[in-house]
Motif scaffolding. Structure first.
Motif, PDB file in Angstrom:
ATOM      1  N   ASP A 102       0.802  -1.223   0.000  1.00  0.00           N
ATOM      2  CA  ASP A 102       0.000   0.000   0.000  1.00  0.00           C
ATOM      3  C   ASP A 102       0.838   1.277   0.000  1.00  0.00           C
ATOM      4  N   LYS A 103       2.124   1.142  -0.321  1.00  0.00           N
ATOM      5  CA  LYS A 103       2.931   2.352  -0.494  1.00  0.00           C
ATOM      6  C   LYS A 103       2.498   3.104  -1.747  1.00  0.00           C
ATOM      7  N   TYR A 104       1.783   2.408  -2.643  1.00  0.00           N
ATOM      8  CA  TYR A 104       1.237   3.072  -3.820  1.00  0.00           C
ATOM      9  C   TYR A 104      -0.145   3.609  -3.460  1.00  0.00           C
ATOM     10  N   SER A 105      -0.400   4.851  -3.851  1.00  0.00           N
ATOM     11  CA  SER A 105      -1.596   5.539  -3.378  1.00  0.00           C
ATOM     12  C   SER A 105      -2.885   4.908  -3.863  1.00  0.00           C
ATOM     13  N   ASN A 106      -2.837   4.140  -4.955  1.00  0.00           N
ATOM     14  CA  ASN A 106      -4.069   3.572  -5.497  1.00  0.00           C
ATOM     15  C   ASN A 106      -4.461   2.254  -4.850  1.00  0.00           C
ATOM     16  N   CYS A 107      -3.644   1.730  -3.941  1.00  0.00           N
ATOM     17  CA  CYS A 107      -3.955   0.463  -3.268  1.00  0.00           C
ATOM     18  C   CYS A 107      -4.776   0.710  -2.018  1.00  0.00           C
ATOM     19  N   ILE A 108      -5.867  -0.040  -1.886  1.00  0.00           N
ATOM     20  CA  ILE A 108      -6.843   0.188  -0.823  1.00  0.00           C
ATOM     21  C   ILE A 108      -7.203  -1.140  -0.171  1.00  0.00           C
TER      22      ILE A 108
END
Length: 336
Positions: free
Chosen positions: A296-302
């Motif tokens: 979730d370091k990538y902003s689009n991962c939820i």
């Protein structure tokens, strides 16, 4: 509008919205397999349940008559809007939706988030067709009508009645492919039990639903497209790119706690600037998915928290009717 002319003014007025499924299925007399779902209409279905007219005044409406695998988002919109319309009538007290079991939990969650009434909304179905020996549909329908007619049932959101159990639309899951007690809420437990025509409540969902939900499908003719990608060992990461080209959002049914391989993660990283949210759920069906520092370091991962992949898809679909902002979608998943 439905014209209400109650046969018994002392009973509640309950609307049954029929969509088909096994509960309306027919086949070889006595057999439980190789039948045709959605083969009888609402009038025949209601007339097959003894003493139903003694617990409520019944008004039926055929929304569809299909196998639940053929239910579409258009059916969902029709159901939600019809319930919202009819619930404005003071002389309508509650709703029962008859539905096939294969996708019943999905329809239940969609209605839980989109109907705008605290009047009871109850879904039910059957694991055996109407022509089977010991068909389970009549009792499920009888108890669903009884639940919808009970003053205790207001404010619980969309509910499912099956094999004497009462389940919340958010948490209910189909857990068996053929047994009549095919539904449960796994770790969350049921809301309560039906004994004959009397409900007993012991739990209540604290998540926002119905009149407390922010989602409103009034006037919508279509919904955003969200796809589910199933991860497994050696799963081809190109499926992520395919869904990205054909969907507005992606749910991943990941391994364990919503995890997947490094090459899948690389594909997801590439979507970060393309405005496509990716919700991490799990194929396990139990437990909770929380924020993972690696993924979730990538902003689009939820993270999906406790929602299954199909229900994560529903919440993401409705979230996208409101916003495409990643942080707001993350807030919605944490709240709902």
């Amino acid at each position: 509008m439905i014209q209400i002319n109650p046969k018994n003014s002392e009973l509640k007025n309950i609307i049954i919205l029929a969509t088909g499924g096994t509960i309306a299925g027919t086949g070889e007399e006595g057999k439980t397999t190789n039948y045709t779902a959605g083969n009888i209409d609402i009038e025949v279905l209601v007339s097959s349940v003894r003493n139903l007219d003694k617990i409520a005044n019944i008004y039926g409406e055929q929304i569809a008559n299909v196998d639940s695998n053929d239910i579409t988002m258009n059916h969902w919109l029709t159901l939600a809007n019809r319930i919202n319309e009819l619930s404005k009538q003071d002389d309508v007290d509650g709703f029962v939706i008859t539905h096939g079991t294969d996708t019943l939990e999905e329809t239940a969650y969609f209605l839980d988030l989109t109907v705008k009434t605290d009047k009871p909304v109850v879904l039910t179905g059957a694991m055996r067709p109407s022509t089977a020996t010991s068909a389970d549909g009549p009792l499920n329908l009888y108890q669903s009508v009884a639940l919808a007619a009970s003053d205790l049932s207001r404010g619980h959101g969309a509910m499912v009645v099956f094999s004497d159990g009462i389940y919340s639309g958010r948490n209910v899951q189909k857990i068996n492919t053929f047994k009549t007690n095919a539904f449960n809420s796994i770790e969350f437990g049921c809301l309560g039990y039906m004994r004959d025509n009397i409900p007993f409540f012991f739990n209540k969902s604290i998540k926002p639903h119905t009149i407390y939900s922010q989602f409103d499908v009034t006037g919508l003719t279509e919904l955003p497209k969200v796809s589910i990608a199933y991860f497994h060992i050696d799963a081809d990461p190109s499926i992520i790119d395919y869904f990205a080209q054909n969907s507005e959002g992606i749910v991943i049914a990941g391994a364990g706690s919503g995890t997947f391989s490094s090459n899948w993660l690389e594909e997801i990283r590439n979507l970060e600037t393309k405005g496509i949210p990716v919700v991490r759920s799990s194929r396990i069906g139990n437990g909770i998915i929380l924020t993972d520092s690696t993924i979730d370091k990538y902003s689009n991962c939820i993270p999906s928290y406790t929602l299954s992949p199909p229900k994560s898809r529903i919440l993401l679909t409705l979230a996208l009717t409101k916003t495409k902002d990643y942080s707001e979608i993350k807030r919605i998943f944490a709240e709902y």
